[in-house]
Design an enzyme around this catalytic site. Structure first.
Site, PDB file in Angstrom:
ATOM      1  N   LYS A   1      34.484  44.765  32.055  1.00  0.00           N
ATOM      2  CA  LYS A   1      33.597  44.213  31.016  1.00  0.00           C
ATOM      3  C   LYS A   1      32.462  45.201  30.772  1.00  0.00           C
ATOM      4  CE  LYS A   1      29.960  43.130  33.925  1.00  0.00           C
ATOM      5  NZ  LYS A   1      28.719  43.916  33.953  1.00  0.00           N
TER       6      LYS A   1
ATOM      7  N   ASP B   1      29.610  37.465  38.391  1.00  0.00           N
ATOM      8  CA  ASP B   1      30.408  37.848  37.221  1.00  0.00           C
ATOM      9  C   ASP B   1      31.820  37.264  37.243  1.00  0.00           C
ATOM     10  OD1 ASP B   1      28.326  39.363  36.276  1.00  0.00           O
ATOM     11  OD2 ASP B   1      29.177  41.298  36.882  1.00  0.00           O
TER      12      ASP B   1
END
Ligand code: C5P
Length: 303
Positions: A11, A137
């Site tokens: 990401k 995350d």
């Protein structure tokens, strides 16, 4: 089904605002996660009596500390089968300590594969809770959407309608930035230079396109990380000079990324920057959907 294969994407943070420090030591965040097509590859096989990990492409240190192994143990514990076995083969492409979420994405991919292999004993909220306990995350990578705003520690997610796919250049300076010390450095910086930290100004109707992203493109770690790591400062400057809009640090770094208007520009810039900077610069694309686990037949567990 005895085995499942899944790509675990990296990401980038299209914005990252670090807000107040909480009583549990974590900082509140306001961030926009975007999954990209640089992926680790996992093959997860059911069998044996322990959790085994083999890694290709990187030395990730002791397996017991690895988030993928901890994810498998947490899953087996949660379904009440702590003595079941799992073999995880991990082909590593996403660098560690880069702010690209590689370890978190591997952990989420293991949870998704195991849930598929065991016939979906855990529903989404339980998987998200397991994931959040492994790392801030991890919930993003469990797959509500490849573009999501994250609040809290980053685990309170609001999936957003995907934006048109864009070409990026990911620059990987040859340093690792540890997350905890980066937050501590930012806190010290703010004590010395008080400014009011604030959340992103969110468009009332949601993001209407990449222009809305470019207008909010700030990473608060840029106040401290480039100054501590000249290779990060050089990477950001090179991306901006090449016309990236936006160009930002990802997470607490050290990876930087730039958004380009088309694939040819992004590919040419990646090649140029790899030469001129002397470290990795890769072309990548934003993802419009998360990869799904694929069943694999004929994979007998070994070891
Ligand atoms: O999420 P992770 O455990 O990798 O974070 C490592 C450290 O970074 C935490 O112990 C905390 O000091 C800091 N951190 C923070 N606020 C966050 C995430 C991490 O202060 N939202």
């Amino acid at each position: 089904m005895g085995a499942a294969r899944l790509s675990a994407p990296a990401k980038v943070n299209l914005f990252l605002r670090v807000l107040e420090r909480r009583s549990d030591g974590y900082h509140e965040l306001d961030t926009l996660f975007q999954a990209v097509d640089l992926c680790d590859e996992l093959l997860v096989t059911r069998g044996g009596s322990d959790v085994l990990l083999s890694v290709e492409g990187a030395d990730l240190g002791p397996a017991e500390d690895n988030l993928a192994v901890r994810a498998a143990r947490a899953f087996l514990q949660r379904i009440g089968s702590p003595r079941d076995g799992v073999r995880i083969r991990l082909r590593k492409r996403v660098p560690a300590g880069a702010g690209l979420g590689g370890g978190s994405s591997d952990a989420a991919a293991v949870l998704r594969c195991l849930n598929t292999l065991w016939g979906r004993p855990l529903d989404r909220p339980v998987l998200a809770e397991l994931g959040a306990a492994l790392g801030s995350d991890v919930p993003f990578f469990l797959g509500d959407g490849p573009l999501a705003r994250g609040r809290g520690r980053g685990e309170l997610l609001q999936a957003q309608p995907p934006l048109p796919v864009r070409d990026l250049v990911l620059v990987l300076p040859p340093v690792e930035v540890a997350t905890g010390p980066a937050y501590a450095a930012l806190a010290r910086h703010r004590e010395a230079n008080p400014v009011e930290a604030h959340a992103a100004a969110w468009p009332p109707g949601g993001l209407s396109g990449w222009n809305d992203v470019a207008e909010r493109a700030v990473n608060d770690f840029e106040a401290v990380v480039p100054a501590a790591h000249p290779s990060v400062a050089a990477s950001l400057e090179a991306l901006r000079r090449a016309g990236a809009s936006p160009a930002l640090l990802s997470g607490s770094g050290a990876a930087c990324f730039g958004v380009f208007p088309d694939e040819a520009r992004a590919r040419a810039t990646a090649a140029d920057l790899a030469l001129s900077l002397g470290w990795a610069a890769l072309h990548a694309r934003t993802l419009a959907a998360f990869p799904e686990p694929e069943g694999v037949t004929g994979q007998a567990p070994r070891g």
